[in-house]
Scaffold this motif. Sequence first.
Motif, PDB file in Angstrom:
ATOM      1  N   LEU A 189     -11.984   8.272  -0.598  1.00 32.01           N
ATOM      2  CA  LEU A 189     -10.774   8.574  -1.364  1.00 32.01           C
ATOM      3  C   LEU A 189      -9.590   7.827  -0.778  1.00 32.01           C
ATOM      4  CD1 LEU A 189     -11.114  12.462  -1.802  1.00 32.01           C
ATOM      5  CD2 LEU A 189     -11.807  10.662  -3.412  1.00 32.01           C
ATOM      6  N   ASN A 190      -8.944   7.014  -1.601  1.00 30.07           N
ATOM      7  CA  ASN A 190      -7.705   6.342  -1.210  1.00 30.07           C
ATOM      8  C   ASN A 190      -6.558   7.302  -1.498  1.00 30.07           C
ATOM      9  OD1 ASN A 190      -5.361   4.839  -1.005  1.00 30.07           O
ATOM     10  ND2 ASN A 190      -6.198   3.020  -1.977  1.00 30.07           N
ATOM     11  N   THR A 191      -6.093   7.980  -0.459  1.00 22.41           N
ATOM     12  CA  THR A 191      -5.048   9.001  -0.638  1.00 22.41           C
ATOM     13  C   THR A 191      -3.647   8.408  -0.649  1.00 22.41           C
ATOM     14  OG1 THR A 191      -5.030   9.394   1.755  1.00 22.41           O
ATOM     15  CG2 THR A 191      -6.473  10.787   0.417  1.00 22.41           C
ATOM     16  N   VAL A 192      -3.517   7.113  -0.409  1.00 15.25           N
ATOM     17  CA  VAL A 192      -2.203   6.471  -0.405  1.00 15.25           C
ATOM     18  C   VAL A 192      -1.819   6.011  -1.798  1.00 15.25           C
ATOM     19  CG1 VAL A 192      -0.853   4.534   0.492  1.00 15.25           C
ATOM     20  CG2 VAL A 192      -2.415   5.777   1.999  1.00 15.25           C
ATOM     21  N   SER A 193      -2.713   5.298  -2.468  1.00 11.65           N
ATOM     22  CA  SER A 193      -2.356   4.730  -3.768  1.00 11.65           C
ATOM     23  C   SER A 193      -3.462   4.848  -4.802  1.00 11.65           C
ATOM     24  CB  SER A 193      -2.003   3.243  -3.597  1.00 11.65           C
ATOM     25  OG  SER A 193      -3.106   2.521  -3.055  1.00 11.65           O
TER      26      SER A 193
ATOM     27  N   ASP B 231     -10.075  -1.245   3.027  1.00 13.44           N
ATOM     28  CA  ASP B 231     -10.823  -0.224   3.772  1.00 13.44           C
ATOM     29  C   ASP B 231     -11.804   0.509   2.858  1.00 13.44           C
ATOM     30  OD1 ASP B 231      -9.386  -0.988   5.951  1.00 13.44           O
ATOM     31  OD2 ASP B 231      -8.054   0.758   5.982  1.00 13.44           O
ATOM     32  N   TRP B 232     -11.426   0.684   1.591  1.00 12.49           N
ATOM     33  CA  TRP B 232     -12.317   1.321   0.605  1.00 12.49           C
ATOM     34  C   TRP B 232     -13.578   0.477   0.438  1.00 12.49           C
ATOM     35  CZ3 TRP B 232     -14.113   0.078  -4.350  1.00 12.49           C
ATOM     36  CH2 TRP B 232     -14.549   1.135  -5.147  1.00 12.49           C
ATOM     37  N   LEU B 233     -13.394  -0.820   0.274  1.00  5.51           N
ATOM     38  CA  LEU B 233     -14.544  -1.715   0.125  1.00  5.51           C
ATOM     39  C   LEU B 233     -15.414  -1.706   1.379  1.00  5.51           C
ATOM     40  CD1 LEU B 233     -12.706  -4.726  -1.549  1.00  5.51           C
ATOM     41  CD2 LEU B 233     -14.442  -3.289  -2.638  1.00  5.51           C
ATOM     42  N   ALA B 234     -14.778  -1.727   2.544  1.00  2.00           N
ATOM     43  CA  ALA B 234     -15.532  -1.746   3.794  1.00  2.00           C
ATOM     44  C   ALA B 234     -16.344  -0.467   3.972  1.00  2.00           C
ATOM     45  CB  ALA B 234     -14.583  -1.939   4.971  1.00  2.00           C
ATOM     46  N   ALA B 235     -15.770   0.669   3.602  1.00  5.09           N
ATOM     47  CA  ALA B 235     -16.483   1.936   3.743  1.00  5.09           C
ATOM     48  C   ALA B 235     -17.725   1.972   2.863  1.00  5.09           C
ATOM     49  CB  ALA B 235     -15.550   3.099   3.394  1.00  5.09           C
TER      50      ALA B 235
ATOM     51  N   THR C 183     -11.308   9.631   4.083  1.00 11.02           N
ATOM     52  CA  THR C 183      -9.991   9.219   3.606  1.00 11.02           C
ATOM     53  C   THR C 183      -9.683   7.812   4.090  1.00 11.02           C
ATOM     54  OG1 THR C 183      -9.184  11.503   3.625  1.00 11.02           O
ATOM     55  CG2 THR C 183      -7.528   9.747   3.672  1.00 11.02           C
ATOM     56  N   ILE C 184      -9.258   6.960   3.159  1.00  9.54           N
ATOM     57  CA  ILE C 184      -8.867   5.594   3.512  1.00  9.54           C
ATOM     58  C   ILE C 184      -7.495   5.315   2.876  1.00  9.54           C
ATOM     59  CG2 ILE C 184     -11.161   4.675   3.939  1.00  9.54           C
ATOM     60  CD1 ILE C 184      -9.481   4.022   0.658  1.00  9.54           C
TER      61      ILE C 184
ATOM     62  N   ASP D 257       0.836  -1.196   0.000  1.00  8.45           N
ATOM     63  CA  ASP D 257       0.000   0.000   0.000  1.00  8.45           C
ATOM     64  C   ASP D 257       0.870   1.244   0.000  1.00  8.45           C
ATOM     65  OD1 ASP D 257      -2.441  -1.430   0.064  1.00  8.45           O
ATOM     66  OD2 ASP D 257      -2.162  -1.805   2.202  1.00  8.45           O
ATOM     67  N   ASP D 258       1.262   1.606  -1.205  1.00  9.49           N
ATOM     68  CA  ASP D 258       2.204   2.709  -1.397  1.00  9.49           C
ATOM     69  C   ASP D 258       1.999   3.192  -2.825  1.00  9.49           C
ATOM     70  OD1 ASP D 258       5.166   3.811  -0.491  1.00  9.49           O
ATOM     71  OD2 ASP D 258       5.113   3.331  -2.617  1.00  9.49           O
ATOM     72  N   ARG D 259       2.220   4.471  -3.085  1.00  9.06           N
ATOM     73  CA  ARG D 259       1.955   5.009  -4.435  1.00  9.06           C
ATOM     74  C   ARG D 259       2.769   4.292  -5.501  1.00  9.06           C
ATOM     75  NH1 ARG D 259       0.082   5.331  -8.253  1.00  9.06           N
ATOM     76  NH2 ARG D 259      -0.409   7.034  -9.653  1.00  9.06           N
ATOM     77  N   THR D 260       3.982   3.849  -5.171  1.00 11.04           N
ATOM     78  CA  THR D 260       4.792   3.117  -6.141  1.00 11.04           C
ATOM     79  C   THR D 260       4.877   1.633  -5.804  1.00 11.04           C
ATOM     80  OG1 THR D 260       6.925   3.480  -5.000  1.00 11.04           O
ATOM     81  CG2 THR D 260       6.187   5.186  -6.546  1.00 11.04           C
ATOM     82  N   ALA D 261       3.994   1.171  -4.921  1.00 12.09           N
ATOM     83  CA  ALA D 261       3.949  -0.250  -4.533  1.00 12.09           C
ATOM     84  C   ALA D 261       5.309  -0.750  -4.068  1.00 12.09           C
ATOM     85  CB  ALA D 261       3.433  -1.099  -5.692  1.00 12.09           C
ATOM     86  N   GLY D 262       6.032   0.105  -3.345  1.00 15.44           N
ATOM     87  CA  GLY D 262       7.317  -0.284  -2.783  1.00 15.44           C
ATOM     88  C   GLY D 262       8.490  -0.160  -3.725  1.00 15.44           C
TER      89      GLY D 262
END
Length: 297
Positions: free
Chosen positions: A189-193, A218-222, A212-213, A126-131
Amino acid sequence: MSIELRHFRCFLAIADTLSITRAAERLHLTQPAVSRTLRQLEQEMGIHLVDRSTHHLALTPDGLSFRDRAAIAVTAFDRALGHAHHTAWPLRLGHAWSAAGTDTTALLRRWHEEHPETPLELLRIDDRTAGLARGDVDAALLRGEVRAPGLITEQLTTEPRVAGLPADDPLAHRTALSLTELTGRTIALNTVSGTTTLDLWPASARPSSTITIGNTDDWLAAITGGRAVGVTTSATAEMHPHPSMAYVPLTDAPAVPVVIAWRDSTGHPRIPDLIALAHEVMGRGTGSTGGAPPRTR
């Protein structure tokens, strides 16, 4: 004094915890030893990496820049030691969400068939560049614009955007929606990735309520919990079907580019083969934003 790997590990522990105390606990060292090691690193490099002027530690701009380079160096060292005990050198492919969509299985199986000597490890980070920027993976499947320095990308395909709604939502049974029909809703809004921001909507019709998730779960759960609705791509609908979730095509939202990315430095020798196979499996994109490494076998 010369810089050693322990200086990098110490700095990374501080960067991760933003605490001398917690970094010392992680490294099984005393607090004075951690402070001394950080001071030695800063003196040797001639820059300040950590701001200690307040009650809470923070990385300086130089510290933020150095963190990724230090992580890459430590990861490379650890992997080199691992290779001494294993004949196979795994190729790590990161993704932040949905991997290659419905092409994921085909990509993994084709790789195993054509390159059985090199395991392909698919890692969700869970990172904008996936690590990738930190050196946790060798290449990554990413969505949207990638601005991280030191990375090269090639577009593989595009994915249409869809709205994610609770299955019992009044709009869930529609065959298509427009962005403005979601304006009065709370948007997750997924602000991480994620690739969705409020800029996706017209300036005169932007949603006023958001939550913000940080990841797809967490997006699916929300959304299934009725707290919000969301915007994603068709790959999420394909990879994450849910009985309490409905995905409806959006008619006025631009498609999202899917790219494969890798670092512009020497990396795993099989990266060119992975790039070629990803293009073959997922479809030709619009080309590279940097010089592609030579294809080798």
